[in-house]
Motif scaffolding. Structure first.
Motif, mmCIF file in Angstrom:
data_model
loop_
_atom_site.group_PDB
_atom_site.id
_atom_site.type_symbol
_atom_site.label_atom_id
_atom_site.label_comp_id
_atom_site.label_asym_id
_atom_site.label_seq_id
_atom_site.Cartn_x
_atom_site.Cartn_y
_atom_site.Cartn_z
ATOM 1 N N LYS A 22 0.819 -1.212 0.000
ATOM 2 C CA LYS A 22 0.000 0.000 0.000
ATOM 3 C C LYS A 22 0.857 1.267 0.000
ATOM 4 O O LYS A 22 2.076 1.192 0.035
ATOM 5 C CB LYS A 22 -0.929 -0.026 1.220
ATOM 6 N N CYS A 25 2.070 2.098 4.091
ATOM 7 C CA CYS A 25 2.406 1.021 5.041
ATOM 8 C C CYS A 25 2.828 -0.213 4.245
ATOM 9 O O CYS A 25 2.818 -0.208 3.023
ATOM 10 C CB CYS A 25 1.195 0.699 5.923
ATOM 11 N N CYS A 27 1.304 -3.170 4.208
ATOM 12 C CA CYS A 27 0.227 -4.119 3.908
ATOM 13 C C CYS A 27 0.181 -4.410 2.406
ATOM 14 O O CYS A 27 0.469 -3.537 1.594
ATOM 15 C CB CYS A 27 -1.123 -3.540 4.321
ATOM 16 N N VAL A 39 -4.597 -5.236 6.732
ATOM 17 C CA VAL A 39 -4.688 -3.952 7.432
ATOM 18 C C VAL A 39 -3.660 -3.882 8.558
ATOM 19 O O VAL A 39 -3.162 -4.907 9.029
ATOM 20 C CB VAL A 39 -6.104 -3.727 8.042
ATOM 21 N N CYS A 40 -3.326 -2.659 8.956
ATOM 22 C CA CYS A 40 -2.388 -2.434 10.055
ATOM 23 C C CYS A 40 -2.756 -1.097 10.693
ATOM 24 O O CYS A 40 -3.629 -0.384 10.191
ATOM 25 C CB CYS A 40 -0.954 -2.423 9.537
ATOM 26 N N CYS A 43 -2.932 1.946 8.039
ATOM 27 C CA CYS A 43 -4.055 2.101 7.103
ATOM 28 C C CYS A 43 -5.400 2.041 7.813
ATOM 29 O O CYS A 43 -6.431 2.329 7.213
ATOM 30 C CB CYS A 43 -3.966 1.114 5.942
HETATM 31 ZN ZN ZN Z 1 -1.516 -1.098 6.464
#
Ligand code: ZN
Ligand code: ADP
Ligand code: MG
Length: 476
Positions: A22, A25, A27, A39-40, A43
């Motif tokens: 992304k 990040c 991900c 996801v993290c 995001c």
């Molecule tokens: Zn992320």
């Protein structure tokens, strides 16, 4: 007064970039995963996290700028566009507001045999948002898409009708696919488009009130929406009504647009510079590396194929739509002096065989010299075009050279008049009706007799010689 009206259209096209991860990040940027698995904290917009720019996304943005003939300023920056919406957990979107990464370009494309040009205002980098789902009793958000790098390509209002919008979008998509910038998979929502359209009396300079149709996810939808919206606006003006700037929604099932909000209700995004990111200041070396990734664009390729190889537009188009096939054609043509014949074999025979056998060009057994050899066997009269078809099938199945196949199967075309005369005599003796018909002036009867001779010779007789001999015999 009864004016003639014209439409003015400008498109804002959002395209997901083809990166592994992304925008801010690590991900994965991947479609179709289980909801909320890619996801993290970054995001998901958790407090206290910091974005780190994805360098490949920056490269793809600049590459797009080059492919769209834009200038690439040596200073660009990121800004926050503030709004609250459940699919944007940060409550702002990072975008480029007043200092975008690319600007002032154009796209050229073919339409109805002419070259059209649409200017590009800018292509700037931003991030995608999550996706809302509405169920029977409640709603959910999938954040897998949140933070996917998104390019917004803004056109000048140079488009004049729905077909031109449609053709422009397809041309833009082809350019981005050629450049490896995006897969532009419409089914996966990788390309979405806001359509701005106004109408004005023909000849008037000023633009009419801009109506924006938001979030179109198919090009045919854009065309249909315009085919509805343009007459609607003209109708309003003809009735003496004033149009006001507004945002509308396209109802695909109903085939109509409907008002969402007027200008007074427009958002105030309170843009300000993104404090967590450095300005983007590409240096010459970095830009030079991106420049190495510039590719030949579809239109240029088409023009080259028609000019250099003298191919008809339809053949050239086949090689634009199927790039590997076109590349293969070029490799084969390098061994031949008859590009049109090569194109015929590649498009009509090879492509059909590949489809039929479910194989790819990589698995083709014969080498690039085989088709040129086959062509010269036909051109020199050694084999007939009919036999050449069989030789091709054999070549495709075995990988043997055309020469070997002709030897092996004894397919050399019969040109010695003695044996052809014999077949002609046989055909004449067996078909007195046709002979009579011919003598009575029915020219088609000759073709029938010719066919009989070809049959008797198992397709090996040289058809030109057959024709000559038959005519001579029938006239005497
Ligand atoms: Zn992320
Ligand atoms: P906004 O700031 O509301 O996004 P812009 O001026 O940036 O508006 O324009 C957005 C898009 O709308 C561009 O593609 C532009 O070409 C197009 N556009 C602007 N004004 C008009 C108009 N009057 N009619 C049709 N398209 C327009
Ligand atoms: Mg806009």
């Amino acid at each position: 007064m009864d004016y003639e009206y014209e439409a003015v259209i400008g498109l804002e096209t959002h395209v997901q970039l083809k990166t592994k991860s992304k925008m801010w990040c690590g991900c994965v940027n991947q479609f179709g995963a289980l909801p909320n698995t890619n996801v993290c904290p970054v995001c998901l917009g958790m407090p206290g996290v910091l974005p780190v720019a994805n360098e490949e996304a920056l490269r793809l943005t600049v590459l797009t700028g080059f492919l769209l003939n834009c200038s690439v300023p040596n200073y660009a920056k990121f800004d926050r566009k503030n709004y609250f919406y459940p699919d944007a957990p940060k409550n702002y979107q990072i975008t480029q507001y007043d200092k975008p990464s690319t600007m002032n370009g154009y796209v050229e494309f073919e339409m109805e045999g002419r070259i059209e040009k649409v200017r590009i205002t800018r292509a700037h980098l931003e991030e995608d948002v999550g996706k809302n789902f509405h169920f029977e009793r409640n709603s959910g958000v999938d954040f897998n898409r949140a933070g996917v790098p998104l390019l917004e390509i803004v056109s000048e209002p140079d488009i004049r009708n729905s077909d031109m919008a449609y053709t422009y979008l397809n041309a833009l998509k082809d350019i981005l696919i050629y450049g490896g910038v995006s897969d532009c998979d419409m089914e996966k929502g990788m390309v979405r488009c806001d359509v701005n359209v106004s109408v004005r009396p023909k000849g008037q300079k000023e633009l009419g009130a801009k109506i924006e149709i938001k979030n179109m996810n198919s090009f045919s939808g854009v065309r249909r929406a315009l085919d509805y919206e343009i007459p609607r606006q003209i109708e309003e003006l003809k009735r003496g009504n004033k149009l006001r700037q507004e945002t509308r929604r396209w109802d695909d099932e109903g085939g109509i647009t409907e008002s969402m909000r007027s200008k007074e209700m427009a958002h105030d995004y309170r843009y300000f510079p993104e404090p967590d990111l450095m300005p983007f200041v590409p240096d010459e070396k970095w830009l030079a590396e991106v420049k190495l990734r510039i590719v030949e664009l579809p239109l240029a390729r088409k023009q080259r194929f028609t000019r250099k190889y003298q191919l008809p537009s339809s053949d050239a188009q086949t090689f634009i739509d199927d790039v590997p096939l076109g590349d293969y054609f070029e490799r084969v043509t390098a061994e031949s002096n008859n590009p049109k014949a090569v194109a015929n074999w590649v498009i009509n025979n090879l492509r059909a065989k590949l489809t039929e056998s479910g194989t790819t060009l990589r698995e083709v057994k014969f080498n690039t010299k085989a088709i040129p050899e086959l062509i010269s066997l036909v051109d020199s009269g050694k084999i007939s075009t009919r036999i050449a078809q069989d030789v091709f099938a054999d070549m495709f199945a075995t990988g043997d050279s055309p020469g070997q196949i002709v030897e092996k199967k004894g397919l050399v075309q019969l040109s010695d008049t003695g044996s052809i005369e014999k077949f002609c005599d046989e055909a004449i003796a067996a078909n007195p009706r046709s002979v009579e018909d011919y003598k009575a002036g029915k020219v088609a009867a000759l073709n029938f007799l010719k066919g009989q001779v070809m049959k008797l010779s198992k397709g090996k007789a040289n058809p030109n010689i057959v024709g000559e001999i038959l005519e001579r015999k029938l006239k005497s």
